[in-house]
Design a protein around this motif. Structure first.
Motif, PDB file in Angstrom:
ATOM      1  N   TYR A  84      -1.106  -6.385  -3.273  1.00 40.88           N
ATOM      2  CA  TYR A  84      -0.266  -6.415  -4.473  1.00 40.88           C
ATOM      3  C   TYR A  84      -1.071  -5.966  -5.687  1.00 40.88           C
ATOM      4  N   CYS A  85      -2.319  -6.419  -5.761  1.00 41.49           N
ATOM      5  CA  CYS A  85      -3.171  -6.037  -6.878  1.00 41.49           C
ATOM      6  C   CYS A  85      -3.429  -4.535  -6.902  1.00 41.49           C
ATOM      7  N   VAL A  86      -3.654  -3.943  -5.749  1.00 36.68           N
ATOM      8  CA  VAL A  86      -3.876  -2.501  -5.684  1.00 36.68           C
ATOM      9  C   VAL A  86      -2.653  -1.753  -6.199  1.00 36.68           C
ATOM     10  N   ALA A  87      -1.472  -2.192  -5.807  1.00 32.73           N
ATOM     11  CA  ALA A  87      -0.254  -1.533  -6.270  1.00 32.73           C
ATOM     12  C   ALA A  87      -0.112  -1.635  -7.783  1.00 32.73           C
ATOM     13  N   LEU A  88      -0.337  -2.825  -8.340  1.00 41.66           N
ATOM     14  CA  LEU A  88      -0.210  -2.992  -9.790  1.00 41.66           C
ATOM     15  C   LEU A  88      -1.284  -2.193 -10.526  1.00 41.66           C
ATOM     16  N   ALA A  89      -2.491  -2.154  -9.967  1.00 41.76           N
ATOM     17  CA  ALA A  89      -3.552  -1.355 -10.581  1.00 41.76           C
ATOM     18  C   ALA A  89      -3.195   0.123 -10.562  1.00 41.76           C
ATOM     19  N   GLN A 117     -11.447  -0.730  -8.098  1.00 43.12           N
ATOM     20  CA  GLN A 117     -11.648   0.658  -8.497  1.00 43.12           C
ATOM     21  C   GLN A 117     -11.825   1.554  -7.272  1.00 43.12           C
ATOM     22  N   GLN A 118     -12.585   1.092  -6.305  1.00 43.35           N
ATOM     23  CA  GLN A 118     -12.805   1.873  -5.092  1.00 43.35           C
ATOM     24  C   GLN A 118     -11.524   2.020  -4.283  1.00 43.35           C
ATOM     25  N   LEU A 119     -10.745   0.949  -4.194  1.00 46.44           N
ATOM     26  CA  LEU A 119      -9.484   1.011  -3.455  1.00 46.44           C
ATOM     27  C   LEU A 119      -8.487   1.930  -4.153  1.00 46.44           C
ATOM     28  N   TRP A 163       0.828  -1.212   0.000  1.00 49.63           N
ATOM     29  CA  TRP A 163       0.000   0.000   0.000  1.00 49.63           C
ATOM     30  C   TRP A 163       0.863   1.264   0.000  1.00 49.63           C
ATOM     31  N   LEU A 164       1.936   1.254   0.765  1.00 46.14           N
ATOM     32  CA  LEU A 164       2.821   2.421   0.777  1.00 46.14           C
ATOM     33  C   LEU A 164       3.456   2.632  -0.592  1.00 46.14           C
ATOM     34  N   VAL A 165       3.810   1.537  -1.247  1.00 47.44           N
ATOM     35  CA  VAL A 165       4.349   1.607  -2.608  1.00 47.44           C
ATOM     36  C   VAL A 165       3.304   2.182  -3.566  1.00 47.44           C
ATOM     37  N   ALA A 166       2.050   1.751  -3.412  1.00 45.48           N
ATOM     38  CA  ALA A 166       0.984   2.247  -4.285  1.00 45.48           C
ATOM     39  C   ALA A 166       0.795   3.752  -4.112  1.00 45.48           C
ATOM     40  N   VAL A 167       0.753   4.224  -2.875  1.00 45.30           N
ATOM     41  CA  VAL A 167       0.538   5.652  -2.617  1.00 45.30           C
ATOM     42  C   VAL A 167       1.676   6.486  -3.191  1.00 45.30           C
ATOM     43  N   ALA A 168       2.907   6.030  -2.991  1.00 45.76           N
ATOM     44  CA  ALA A 168       4.075   6.784  -3.458  1.00 45.76           C
ATOM     45  C   ALA A 168       4.399   6.499  -4.922  1.00 45.76           C
ATOM     46  N   ILE A 170       6.837  -7.066  -6.553  1.00 48.86           N
ATOM     47  CA  ILE A 170       5.434  -7.323  -6.237  1.00 48.86           C
ATOM     48  C   ILE A 170       4.884  -8.428  -7.136  1.00 48.86           C
ATOM     49  N   GLY A 171       5.265  -8.408  -8.409  1.00 49.41           N
ATOM     50  CA  GLY A 171       4.831  -9.460  -9.309  1.00 49.41           C
ATOM     51  C   GLY A 171       5.321 -10.829  -8.875  1.00 49.41           C
ATOM     52  N   ARG A 172       6.577 -10.885  -8.407  1.00 50.92           N
ATOM     53  CA  ARG A 172       7.118 -12.173  -7.944  1.00 50.92           C
ATOM     54  C   ARG A 172       6.422 -12.640  -6.679  1.00 50.92           C
ATOM     55  N   LEU A 173       6.159 -11.718  -5.762  1.00 53.26           N
ATOM     56  CA  LEU A 173       5.474 -12.090  -4.519  1.00 53.26           C
ATOM     57  C   LEU A 173       4.048 -12.554  -4.795  1.00 53.26           C
ATOM     58  N   LEU A 174       3.373 -11.891  -5.720  1.00 52.50           N
ATOM     59  CA  LEU A 174       2.018 -12.302  -6.075  1.00 52.50           C
ATOM     60  C   LEU A 174       2.031 -13.709  -6.653  1.00 52.50           C
ATOM     61  N   LEU A 175       2.938 -13.961  -7.557  1.00 52.28           N
ATOM     62  CA  LEU A 175       2.993 -15.275  -8.200  1.00 52.28           C
ATOM     63  C   LEU A 175       3.386 -16.363  -7.202  1.00 52.28           C
ATOM     64  N   ALA A 176       4.267 -16.030  -6.268  1.00 52.99           N
ATOM     65  CA  ALA A 176       4.706 -17.022  -5.280  1.00 52.99           C
ATOM     66  C   ALA A 176       3.589 -17.390  -4.317  1.00 52.99           C
ATOM     67  N   SER A 177       2.685 -16.441  -4.025  1.00 51.18           N
ATOM     68  CA  SER A 177       1.574 -16.681  -3.088  1.00 51.18           C
ATOM     69  C   SER A 177       2.078 -17.365  -1.825  1.00 51.18           C
ATOM     70  N   GLY A 178       3.114 -16.771  -1.242  1.00 46.49           N
ATOM     71  CA  GLY A 178       3.759 -17.389  -0.093  1.00 46.49           C
ATOM     72  C   GLY A 178       3.038 -17.232   1.220  1.00 46.49           C
ATOM     73  N   GLY A 179       1.921 -16.537   1.251  1.00 51.98           N
ATOM     74  CA  GLY A 179       1.174 -16.344   2.483  1.00 51.98           C
ATOM     75  C   GLY A 179      -0.163 -15.704   2.190  1.00 51.98           C
ATOM     76  N   PRO A 180      -1.054 -15.661   3.174  1.00 50.76           N
ATOM     77  CA  PRO A 180      -2.401 -15.124   2.956  1.00 50.76           C
ATOM     78  C   PRO A 180      -2.453 -13.610   3.096  1.00 50.76           C
ATOM     79  N   TYR A 181      -3.569 -13.030   2.652  1.00 54.48           N
ATOM     80  CA  TYR A 181      -3.982 -11.663   2.977  1.00 54.48           C
ATOM     81  C   TYR A 181      -3.260 -10.548   2.231  1.00 54.48           C
ATOM     82  N   ALA A 182      -2.096 -10.777   1.658  1.00 55.90           N
ATOM     83  CA  ALA A 182      -1.356  -9.693   1.004  1.00 55.90           C
ATOM     84  C   ALA A 182      -1.677  -9.578  -0.480  1.00 55.90           C
ATOM     85  N   GLY A 183      -2.280 -10.606  -1.078  1.00 54.04           N
ATOM     86  CA  GLY A 183      -2.492 -10.619  -2.520  1.00 54.04           C
ATOM     87  C   GLY A 183      -3.286  -9.429  -3.025  1.00 54.04           C
ATOM     88  N   ALA A 184      -4.336  -9.047  -2.318  1.00 53.54           N
ATOM     89  CA  ALA A 184      -5.153  -7.913  -2.753  1.00 53.54           C
ATOM     90  C   ALA A 184      -4.349  -6.624  -2.732  1.00 53.54           C
TER      91      ALA A 184
END
Length: 211
Positions: A104-109, A188-190, A74-79, A88-102
């Motif tokens: 990552y999506c916000v940052a890429l969006a 879109q809302q995020l 989120w901090l990366v997305a804001v800045a 972020i792309g590597r972390l998303l693809l690795a799916s190494g843990g729960p809850y962070a995927g969304a």
């Protein structure tokens, strides 16, 4: 992976950037439950954090658990720190843990380019062939739909074609999945919240912090 219980450097960053005002919990769906006053304060503090944190500190957070990675994204997305796109792309693809995927999506969006759409597509190419893995497929597809709208592209169309990867993934599942079109609206809302926070971001001060 760095663990907050045994890493003093990570502990300090969590204290400064992750836990204030339960930030890591509120980022995402929790934003909709904030009152107007709470939202204003939260936006201001998040913008300040995005301004203050250094690339090195962000890198350390991305080595932590889901709370740290979610907040860092989120901090990366804001800045708008696009230098973290590949990580972020590597972390998303690795799916190494729960809850962070969304997050990552916000940052890429928020980055909003064809390169970001390619990272989302790579995830879907891999995970829509795995109905046994209930990860971030709906939110990733929703994010790709959002980027298609922004870019005027059709990257999501091959996944949503009748009888295509999305339909096959749904058919093999035992329980219902989220609708990717609903996820597109959520993204879109995020992203609107990120844009609101970015308006409070202070680039000149940020540049001073990095000098």
């Amino acid at each position: 992976m760095r663990h907050v219980t045994s890493d003093p450097e990570l502990q300090e960053l969590v204290r400064r950037f992750v836990r204030p005002d339960r930030r890591y919990l509120r980022l995402g769906g929790g934003l909709h439950r904030l009152s107007a006053v709470e939202r204003s304060t939260f936006v201001r503090d998040l913008a300040r954090a995005a301004c203050e944190i250094t690339p090195t500190e962000l890198g350390i957070l991305f080595e932590g658990g889901w709370r740290e990675r979610k907040t860092a994204a989120w901090l990366v997305a804001v800045a708008h720190r696009t230098e973290f796109r590949d990580l972020i792309g590597r972390l998303l693809l690795a799916s190494g843990g729960p809850y962070a995927g969304a997050a990552y999506c916000v940052a890429l969006a928020r980055f909003g380019t064809a390169a970001d759409a390619e990272l989302l597509s790579a995830y879907l190419d891999h995970y829509l062939s795995r109905p046994d893995l209930d990860y971030d497929q709906p939110i990733v597809l929703g994010t790709l739909l959002y980027l298609d709208e922004v870019l005027g592209s059709e990257s999501a169309s091959r996944f949503l074609a009748p009888g295509g990867p999305w339909d096959r993934w749904l058919e093999a599942r035992v329980v219902a999945a989220l609708d990717p079109h609903d996820c597109r609206q959520a993204v879109q809302q995020l992203c609107a919240f990120v844009d609101e926070t970015a308006e409070a971001f202070d680039p000149p001060n940020h540049e001073r912090q990095q000098s």
